[in-house]
Every structure is written in structure tokens, then in C-alpha cells.
Scaffold this active site. Sequence first.
Site, PDB file in Angstrom:
ATOM      1  N   LYS A 107       0.858  -1.196   0.000  1.00  0.00           N
ATOM      2  CA  LYS A 107       0.000   0.000   0.000  1.00  0.00           C
ATOM      3  C   LYS A 107       0.886   1.235   0.000  1.00  0.00           C
ATOM      4  CE  LYS A 107      -4.428   0.142   0.648  1.00  0.00           C
ATOM      5  NZ  LYS A 107      -5.306  -0.452  -0.373  1.00  0.00           N
ATOM      6  N   THR A 120      -3.501  -5.536   0.411  1.00  0.00           N
ATOM      7  CA  THR A 120      -2.922  -4.211   0.679  1.00  0.00           C
ATOM      8  C   THR A 120      -3.781  -3.458   1.692  1.00  0.00           C
ATOM      9  OG1 THR A 120      -3.997  -3.022  -1.143  1.00  0.00           O
ATOM     10  CG2 THR A 120      -1.922  -4.158  -1.649  1.00  0.00           C
ATOM     11  N   ARG A 151      27.643  35.329  -7.030  1.00  0.00           N
ATOM     12  CA  ARG A 151      26.386  34.938  -7.674  1.00  0.00           C
ATOM     13  C   ARG A 151      25.362  34.555  -6.608  1.00  0.00           C
ATOM     14  NH1 ARG A 151      27.205  28.679  -9.911  1.00  0.00           N
ATOM     15  NH2 ARG A 151      27.899  27.835  -7.921  1.00  0.00           N
ATOM     16  N   GLN A 187      29.475  21.437  -5.925  1.00  0.00           N
ATOM     17  CA  GLN A 187      30.171  20.168  -5.677  1.00  0.00           C
ATOM     18  C   GLN A 187      30.956  20.219  -4.372  1.00  0.00           C
ATOM     19  OE1 GLN A 187      29.824  21.600  -8.685  1.00  0.00           O
ATOM     20  NE2 GLN A 187      30.040  20.143 -10.374  1.00  0.00           N
ATOM     21  N   HIS A 208      18.991  28.363 -10.959  1.00  0.00           N
ATOM     22  CA  HIS A 208      19.698  29.547 -11.461  1.00  0.00           C
ATOM     23  C   HIS A 208      18.849  30.830 -11.369  1.00  0.00           C
ATOM     24  CE1 HIS A 208      22.552  26.640 -12.955  1.00  0.00           C
ATOM     25  NE2 HIS A 208      21.672  26.111 -13.772  1.00  0.00           N
TER      26      HIS A 208
HETATM   27  O1  LIG Z   1      28.441  25.060  -8.686  1.00  0.00           O
HETATM   28  C1  LIG Z   1      28.343  24.837  -9.907  1.00  0.00           C
HETATM   29  N1  LIG Z   1      28.748  23.635 -10.398  1.00  0.00           N
HETATM   30  C2  LIG Z   1      28.671  23.326 -11.738  1.00  0.00           C
HETATM   31  O2  LIG Z   1      29.062  22.211 -12.161  1.00  0.00           O
HETATM   32  C3  LIG Z   1      28.154  24.321 -12.596  1.00  0.00           C
HETATM   33  N2  LIG Z   1      27.934  24.362 -13.932  1.00  0.00           N
HETATM   34  C4  LIG Z   1      27.389  25.575 -14.213  1.00  0.00           C
HETATM   35  O3  LIG Z   1      27.023  25.939 -15.377  1.00  0.00           O
HETATM   36  N3  LIG Z   1      27.270  26.315 -13.080  1.00  0.00           N
HETATM   37  C5  LIG Z   1      27.719  25.549 -12.052  1.00  0.00           C
HETATM   38  N4  LIG Z   1      27.838  25.797 -10.723  1.00  0.00           N
END
Ligand SMILES: O=c1[nH]c(=O)c2[nH]c(=O)[nH]c2[nH]1
Length: 302
Positions: free
Chosen positions: A11, A59, A178, A230, A258
Site C-alpha cells: 500500500k 494491501t 552569484r 560540488q 539559477h
Molecule cells: O556550482 C556549480 N557547479 C557546476 O558544475 C556548474 N555548472 C554551471 O554551469 N554552473 C555551475 N555551478
Amino acid sequence: MAEVTYARYGKDNIRLLKVIRDPADRNKQTVVEMTVRILLEGDIESSYTRADNSVVVATDTQKQTCYILAKQHPIAPPELFASIVGTHFITEYPHIHAAHVKITQLRWTRMLIDGKPHAHSFLRDGEETRDVEVVAREGAGLDIKSGITKLTVLKSTGSAFYGFHRDAYTALPETWDRILSTEVEAAWRWRRFAGLEDVRREAGAFDGAWESARRITLETFAKENSPSVQNTMFKMSEQILAAVPLVDSVDYSLPNKHYFEIDLSWHKGLKNTGADAEVYAPQSNPNGLIQCTVSRKSKAKL
Ligand SMILES: O=c1[nH]c(=O)c2[nH]c(=O)[nH]c2[nH]1
């Protein structure tokens, strides 16, 4: 000839709310609301191939069981409740060998009224959920993954992205300032639990791990001058591993939501880019999507 090579059933979207009353004052209450998914595995092929319903724990029965167990047992922390539900199905039915239980817990945060926490009124402060996935498998103990999803955050400065690979396909300019925004999906996998008693013994760790993961995510996001999604998510992951010894690995999946600068110089030379940027265009898609799993280094690698 044909054969069943995958079979799970159960379920999904079982919604329940439990009111927990303070024994000393019935007016003082806490609520927990969750959605539960149960999927069972076992000797059930004949229900698919020969219409043999004798092996089917309906279920609807699974749903009723979930309500009954929620009445009879604590439903917090969700890791414990999911383990109780999963263990029930593999012990109650000899032909059921594994139970997959997923819980999504909603936010009901206590209201502050006249500056004081209200006894029984709550508000939904955001779409963020606390998530748990438990696999209870006969002879293999309990595997638990905990997590957070839909935690939406934004910082308006303190994020950069430069030094990335450039070639004939690259249009993106480097930036040292940014907007960074994401909807956090984080998860942490616990070392295997031998059984329900092992989970009960460690039950005190689950809320603390969730609080640490959430705090580490928010503090790192806010305080760090991020060089990339990352690197920021790796720093979050290694801090969670350091804070919660029973956790073996941490997953993050972070969309990069973005916000584009808008060049308004065509209008009377209006400055709205770089250091002058104030009005941005939020983008709904496409978005970056950055994922990782960070695990404890095995002793052999140390
Ligand atoms: O922090 C980011 N990692 C990316 O891999 C990436 N690629 C991108 O166009 N902007 C960003 N910003």
C-alpha cells in the site's frame, strides 16, 4: 515462456496523524503526520502467475496493520516506526521475506502565541519533509536510510563559480559573486542493524542525526564562501559523517536553481549587471543537478 523476475506489492500513500498527549496535562499535545509506503517481497509469484490469492496479504490489511501499529507503538522517530512495521510483516507471515517501508514526515511546528509555545496549535512552515526508508529482510537485519527533502534555500552572495573547464562549447562567464539556491535532498545511510532490538537500542540517535544533518546543511550553506555546489556538498557530507558515528555514507542531490542577471543597459544605460545587479530573472528550467555519495574511508585505504 515467461517468468516473474521482480515482484513487490503493498500500500502506498497511507496517510496518518497521531496525537500524543502529555500524561500530566491532556491539553498539552504533539502531533506527527506522515505518509507511509509498504512493499512486500516473498513467495508471492503464484499470485501473479496462477491467480493464487492465498499468498496475498491484502494491501488493505497492510494499511490496517499500519494504523494498528501506530496506535500500539511510538511513531517517532520515524526510523523506529518504519522498523516496527517492516519487522511485523516478516515475522507475522512466514512466506514474506522482505518488507520495504518508506515514511515521509511532514512539518508541524508548534505555534508561538503571545511569545510562548502553544499547547496544541501548529503551523506548516515549509514543504520540507523528513524521510526514512527501511528494508527489513529475513536473516539480513534492517537497512535504514534517513533524509531530508524539499528544503529550499537561497543565498544572495557568498557564492562563486570560476576556473571551470573552457572550450569551444563554453559560453558561461566566470563569476566571483552569484546567487546560489537549491532544494536540498540529503540522505544518510546507517550501518546495518541486527534487528528491531538493535534499532530500539540506538533509537536516541535518529533525531540527533536529523538535527545535525539539517544544521550542518544550513550552517555550511550560509557561512561558507562557496566555490561550487560540488565542493559545498562534499563539506556538508564529511561533517555529517564526523557528527554521526553510526552513519556509513551520506548522499546529496542538489539542483542548482539559477537566477540570471538581466542586462538593462539598452534602457538609458541602466546598470543592472555585475556589482550593480539587483533585479534577477529566476529560472525554472533547465537547472544544474549535482549529486554525490560520500562514504567513510575503509580502514584498508587509511
Ligand atoms: O556550482 C556549480 N557547479 C557546476 O558544475 C556548474 N555548472 C554551471 O554551469 N554552473 C555551475 N555551478
